[in-house]
Motif scaffolding. Structure first.
Motif, PDB file in Angstrom:
ATOM      1  N   LYS A   1       0.833  -1.208   0.000  1.00 34.99           N
ATOM      2  CA  LYS A   1       0.000   0.000   0.000  1.00 34.99           C
ATOM      3  C   LYS A   1       0.865   1.255   0.000  1.00 34.99           C
ATOM      4  CE  LYS A   1      -3.957   0.370   1.823  1.00 34.99           C
ATOM      5  NZ  LYS A   1      -5.120   0.515   2.714  1.00 34.99           N
ATOM      6  N   LYS A   2       2.002   1.220   0.700  1.00 36.10           N
ATOM      7  CA  LYS A   2       2.912   2.369   0.689  1.00 36.10           C
ATOM      8  C   LYS A   2       3.466   2.609  -0.711  1.00 36.10           C
ATOM      9  CE  LYS A   2       4.454   2.277   5.525  1.00 36.10           C
ATOM     10  NZ  LYS A   2       5.609   2.072   6.444  1.00 36.10           N
ATOM     11  N   ILE A   3       3.777   1.512  -1.400  1.00 27.59           N
ATOM     12  CA  ILE A   3       4.281   1.643  -2.770  1.00 27.59           C
ATOM     13  C   ILE A   3       3.225   2.261  -3.672  1.00 27.59           C
ATOM     14  CG2 ILE A   3       5.044   0.342  -4.791  1.00 27.59           C
ATOM     15  CD1 ILE A   3       6.349  -1.647  -2.896  1.00 27.59           C
ATOM     16  N   LEU A   4       1.994   1.791  -3.549  1.00 27.59           N
ATOM     17  CA  LEU A   4       0.915   2.324  -4.381  1.00 27.59           C
ATOM     18  C   LEU A   4       0.601   3.777  -4.031  1.00 27.59           C
ATOM     19  CD1 LEU A   4      -1.438  -0.793  -4.466  1.00 27.59           C
ATOM     20  CD2 LEU A   4       0.010   0.091  -6.307  1.00 27.59           C
ATOM     21  N   LYS A   5       0.711   4.109  -2.768  1.00 24.73           N
ATOM     22  CA  LYS A   5       0.506   5.498  -2.365  1.00 24.73           C
ATOM     23  C   LYS A   5       1.561   6.404  -2.995  1.00 24.73           C
ATOM     24  CE  LYS A   5       0.199   8.446   1.758  1.00 24.73           C
ATOM     25  NZ  LYS A   5       0.243   8.476   3.238  1.00 24.73           N
TER      26      LYS A   5
ATOM     27  N   ASN B   1      -8.733   5.635  -0.906  1.00 23.17           N
ATOM     28  CA  ASN B   1      -7.890   4.543  -0.416  1.00 23.17           C
ATOM     29  C   ASN B   1      -6.923   4.935   0.688  1.00 23.17           C
ATOM     30  OD1 ASN B   1      -8.215   1.993  -2.346  1.00 23.17           O
ATOM     31  ND2 ASN B   1      -8.395   3.827  -3.615  1.00 23.17           N
ATOM     32  N   PHE B   2      -6.571   6.219   0.797  1.00 25.12           N
ATOM     33  CA  PHE B   2      -5.500   6.582   1.713  1.00 25.12           C
ATOM     34  C   PHE B   2      -5.863   7.705   2.682  1.00 25.12           C
ATOM     35  CE2 PHE B   2      -3.478   5.030  -2.219  1.00 25.12           C
ATOM     36  CZ  PHE B   2      -2.835   3.913  -1.697  1.00 25.12           C
ATOM     37  N   VAL B   3      -7.129   8.062   2.741  1.00 26.06           N
ATOM     38  CA  VAL B   3      -7.575   9.087   3.681  1.00 26.06           C
ATOM     39  C   VAL B   3      -8.648   8.480   4.567  1.00 26.06           C
ATOM     40  CG1 VAL B   3      -8.615  11.372   3.952  1.00 26.06           C
ATOM     41  CG2 VAL B   3      -7.021  10.945   2.072  1.00 26.06           C
ATOM     42  N   ASP B   4      -8.651   8.881   5.807  1.00 23.36           N
ATOM     43  CA  ASP B   4      -9.615   8.354   6.774  1.00 23.36           C
ATOM     44  C   ASP B   4     -11.043   8.592   6.279  1.00 23.36           C
ATOM     45  OD1 ASP B   4     -10.948   7.421   8.935  1.00 23.36           O
ATOM     46  OD2 ASP B   4     -10.154   8.883  10.377  1.00 23.36           O
ATOM     47  N   GLU B   5     -11.822   7.525   6.204  1.00 24.82           N
ATOM     48  CA  GLU B   5     -13.188   7.612   5.684  1.00 24.82           C
ATOM     49  C   GLU B   5     -14.171   8.227   6.683  1.00 24.82           C
ATOM     50  OE1 GLU B   5     -14.224   3.692   4.616  1.00 24.82           O
ATOM     51  OE2 GLU B   5     -12.825   3.541   2.928  1.00 24.82           O
ATOM     52  N   THR B   6     -13.767   8.354   7.933  1.00 26.90           N
ATOM     53  CA  THR B   6     -14.698   8.840   8.959  1.00 26.90           C
ATOM     54  C   THR B   6     -14.910  10.341   8.888  1.00 26.90           C
ATOM     55  OG1 THR B   6     -12.886   9.027  10.557  1.00 26.90           O
ATOM     56  CG2 THR B   6     -14.089   6.936  10.471  1.00 26.90           C
ATOM     57  N   ILE B   7     -13.982  11.071   8.287  1.00 26.65           N
ATOM     58  CA  ILE B   7     -14.123  12.526   8.229  1.00 26.65           C
ATOM     59  C   ILE B   7     -15.008  12.898   7.044  1.00 26.65           C
ATOM     60  CG2 ILE B   7     -11.918  12.926   9.347  1.00 26.65           C
ATOM     61  CD1 ILE B   7     -10.660  13.389   6.680  1.00 26.65           C
ATOM     62  N   ASN B   8     -15.510  14.138   7.025  1.00 25.64           N
ATOM     63  CA  ASN B   8     -16.435  14.549   5.976  1.00 25.64           C
ATOM     64  C   ASN B   8     -15.700  14.644   4.632  1.00 25.64           C
ATOM     65  OD1 ASN B   8     -15.599  17.491   5.368  1.00 25.64           O
ATOM     66  ND2 ASN B   8     -15.757  17.462   7.611  1.00 25.64           N
ATOM     67  N   PRO B   9     -16.424  14.470   3.531  1.00 24.21           N
ATOM     68  CA  PRO B   9     -15.791  14.385   2.206  1.00 24.21           C
ATOM     69  C   PRO B   9     -14.956  15.608   1.832  1.00 24.21           C
ATOM     70  CG  PRO B   9     -18.062  13.621   2.118  1.00 24.21           C
ATOM     71  CD  PRO B   9     -17.863  14.208   3.482  1.00 24.21           C
ATOM     72  N   LYS B  10     -15.433  16.804   2.164  1.00 21.95           N
ATOM     73  CA  LYS B  10     -14.694  18.002   1.787  1.00 21.95           C
ATOM     74  C   LYS B  10     -13.346  18.055   2.485  1.00 21.95           C
ATOM     75  CE  LYS B  10     -15.136  23.018   1.493  1.00 21.95           C
ATOM     76  NZ  LYS B  10     -15.994  24.197   1.761  1.00 21.95           N
ATOM     77  N   LYS B  11     -13.360  17.740   3.785  1.00 21.02           N
ATOM     78  CA  LYS B  11     -12.106  17.749   4.529  1.00 21.02           C
ATOM     79  C   LYS B  11     -11.179  16.644   4.036  1.00 21.02           C
ATOM     80  CE  LYS B  11     -10.303  17.836   9.243  1.00 21.02           C
ATOM     81  NZ  LYS B  11     -10.637  17.753  10.695  1.00 21.02           N
TER      82      LYS B  11
END
Length: 684
Positions: free
Chosen positions: A122-126, A198-208
């Motif tokens: 995942k780090k490589i793909l990021k 894939n690499f950002v926390d899904e719990t926060i709102n979409p804009k943030k």
């Protein structure tokens, strides 16, 4: 700033041939300008087709557009490959190992190994997605600069010829793909969305989440340049103060020596062991400064990691810190000769021997300390590269290993000083201030330590030839073969026939002299014609080459050509195994020769890297895409897991057949893009 200068300073250097030839078009405009001034005199200027200029602009537009389309296609293919890899990546939540059950140690270990492997993938793909996004920024900047240049040059043409071609040009330009580069904009948006998913926390709102993803994709490396400059100034000033103090003590008539000067010469190789590497760090720092100012992509050439590559300020700061360590204890060493700053309970002779040991211990700690400070990743990179050179022919043979191998051939005297110093302190001879045993030990090892660096380079060249089948690697290996002969006959002459310079000439001594001259001329010729690419008789730049990075400072090339010729003889002195009685004490002569060789080597490095950079520019390579964890077989459509590393055989095979894949494309260094509107392209 005029647009021509702005274009030159902000273009991606590796793509410079694909940019609008703004300078040539301006030269063509001068004809029309002169024609307007002399329009009543029809014989003054040759008549030219008034559409010639517009045809030239059209040719440039086609060149720009074709290049843009090629790069855009590469970006899209890369994005699809990364997207497929993300889909192939196993999901930890669906892993067949159930953590709720009581697992034995073996199953838990397997799961942990699998987890670590997935995290690494995942780090490589990021990193791959960050590279795609930043490559899009580069290509977008390419489009904007070229359109602006075309607009300005056609506007100048209208102003000079009093025509109205600009409006027609704008309509025609809108039909070109690079004008709107809508596919590139869509690709940026797709990369941003996929990265967010894939690499950002899904719990926060979409804009943030989108803002966080964009910040991560365009994040700069933390820049402490102001702090580094402050520390560099402090270290450099302190070093100069020590140098002035030392020379003041040298000319002070009241300074007295309580011990024999021979005792100081015994310890001189130890001091030289600390001094020469520090001088090399200073030289490399100035090299990076020159390469940075010239916008030469040394980061790509050496395959450095963008996130950990040291800037010239950091390298010079390191050199300044090492210099303070050396100068401080060198001052104590010198002062102990006069009976000052003695170690309690020890006399001046013993104190003289201990202070250089402290220098070596501190320098050793700086280089090998395992803690995460003082550029640990860069130090590990250096040590691993040296290790790859030492294990030749089993190690890698990329440009970095070749370069370090060449540098090690310039550090022959330093390697010999290392063996001498190890013997001198390990056998406790420094207590009796006796170097007889270590001189004898070093005289046996000296031929071996002189030949080893050349042997490493010799084997590198042979291995390169085996994999590439390029004939030029054989004469390059022969260059080091001549160096073997100098070491061999100097050893035989020094130990079999004579011990001092003023004895009669013997056949071995004559053979040594012939080898000495032939080896020096051979290596100088190779430097000039092959490593630097100079000496072109038909070049528009006299005896240089057509393409020059330092074209405004041609004197530098001629200086390098002349100085390298004379300084090459000093390198041959460093591998000579018998003393030369030319009016200078042999140990002092060795110090002088080793110092000059370091200066010569890192002057050579500037033109060597410049030549490699110009060769790279011919391939239009500016970005590097990391190898992906999974690669889809084009013939079968099956997905196979990528190997951790390619073998040397595979690498050399790819290079010899000019396979242009993502492994051959490099990150543009931060030096290559300087305008404020474009993000600094650094992988963190």
């Amino acid at each position: 700033m005029k647009f021509g200068k702005q274009l030159e300073s902000t273009m991606v250097v590796e793509w410079q041939e694909m940019y609008l030839d703004y300078k040539r078009l301006k030269e063509l405009l001068k004809y029309y300008k002169r024609k307007e001034k002399l329009k009543d005199d029809e014989t003054t200027l040759d008549d030219k087709d008034p559409d010639e200029f517009l045809n030239e602009v059209e040719t440039e537009l086609d060149k720009i557009n074709n290049f843009y389309m090629e790069k855009e296609e590469q970006m899209l293919e890369r994005f699809e490959a990364v997207k497929e890899n993300l889909n192939e990546l196993p999901n930890l939540e669906n892993n067949d190992v159930d953590l709720s059950e009581s697992l034995n140690d073996t199953r838990l270990t397997l799961f942990q190994m699998r987890e670590r492997k997935i995290i690494k993938q995942k780090k490589i793909l990021k990193k791959a997605m960050i590279q795609i996004y930043r490559a899009c920024l580069m290509l977008e900047n390419f489009c904007q600069l070229n359109y602006t240049g075309c607009y300005k040059i056609v506007k100048k043409y209208d102003k000079i010829t009093k025509s109205r071609e600009l409006e027609q040009f704008l309509e025609h330009c809108r039909d070109k793909e690079f004008y709107n580069h809508s596919a590139l904009k869509d690709l940026k948006e797709l990369v941003l969305n996929l990265f967010t998913e894939n690499f950002v926390d899904e719990t926060i709102n979409p804009k943030k989440a989108t803002n966080l993803a964009k910040r991560e994709l365009t994040k700069r490396r933390h820049d402490d340049r102001d702090k580094d400059m402050l520390v560099l100034g402090l270290f450099a000033g302190s070093t100069l103060a020590f140098v002035f103090l030392f020379f003041f003590l040298m000319i002070d008539n009241h300074s007295t020596f309580h011990i024999n000067i021979n005792d100081f010469l015994v310890i001189l190789p130890v001091l030289r062991l600390g001094f020469i590497p520090i001088l090399a760090v200073w030289a490399w720092g100035f090299d990076i400064f020159i390469l940075h100012r010239a916008r030469i992509n040394y980061v790509f050439i050496f395959e450095f990691d963008q996130a950990t590559t040291l800037t010239y300020v950091q390298v010079l700061r390191l050199a300044g810190g090492l210099s303070i360590i050396f100068m401080t204890f060198f001052y104590f060493t010198y002062a102990s000769i006069g009976g000052y700053y003695l170690i309690p309970g020890w006399d001046d002779v013993t104190s003289l021997q201990v202070f250089p040991l402290i220098i070596l211990v501190l320098l050793f700690c700086v280089l090998f300390n395992p803690f995460n400070f003082n550029f640990r990743k860069s130090r590990i990179k250096l040590l691993l590269t040296i290790f790859q050179v030492i294990i030749t022919p089993f190690g890698r043979i990329n440009f970095l290993e070749f370069f370090i191998g060449d540098v090690l051939t310039s550090l022959v005297k330093t390697i010999q000083d290392l063996t001498y110093s190890s013997c001198y302190y390990a056998t406790l001879d420094f207590i009796q201030v006796s170097s007889d045993r270590c001189d004898g030990f070093n005289s046996v090892l000296a031929p071996i330590t002189s030949i080893l660096p050349m042997a490493w380079r010799f084997m590198q060249c042979i291995k390169r030839y085996i994999y590439t089948r390029k004939i030029e690697h054989l004469p390059n290996a022969g260059k080091y073969g001549f160096g073997f002969s100098v070491v061999l006959f100097s050893y035989l002459a020094g130990h079999g026939e004579f011990q001092v310079y003023n004895e009669e000439w013997s056949p071995l001594r004559i053979i040594w002299l012939i080898c000495f001259i032939c080896s020096t001329l051979y290596m100088y010729t190779w430097d000039l014609f092959m490593d630097w690419g100079l000496g072109r008789v038909k070049s528009k730049n006299f005896f240089l080459r057509d393409k020059l990075i330092f074209k405004d400072r041609k004197w530098f090339y001629y200086y390098c050509m002349v100085s390298n010729f004379f300084f090459r003889f000093f390198w041959t002195i460093t591998i000579t195994q018998f003393p030369l009685d030319i009016g200078i004490q042999p140990e002092v002569l060795n110090l002088l020769a080793a110092s000059i060789e370091i200066i010569r080597r890192f002057t050579w490095a500037i033109l060597r890297i410049e030549n490699e950079h110009l060769h790279n520019c011919g391939n239009f390579r500016a970005i590097d895409f990391v190898p992906l964890p999974f690669d889809r077989n084009k013939s079968t459509g099956e997905t196979v897991e990528e190997e951790e590393e390619l073998t040397n055989e595979q690498i050399m095979y790819n290079q010899s057949h000019s396979i242009k894949d993502y492994n051959e494309i490099k990150n543009v260094p931060y030096q290559s893009i300087n305008n404020d509107d474009l993000i600094t392209l650094k992988i963190t």
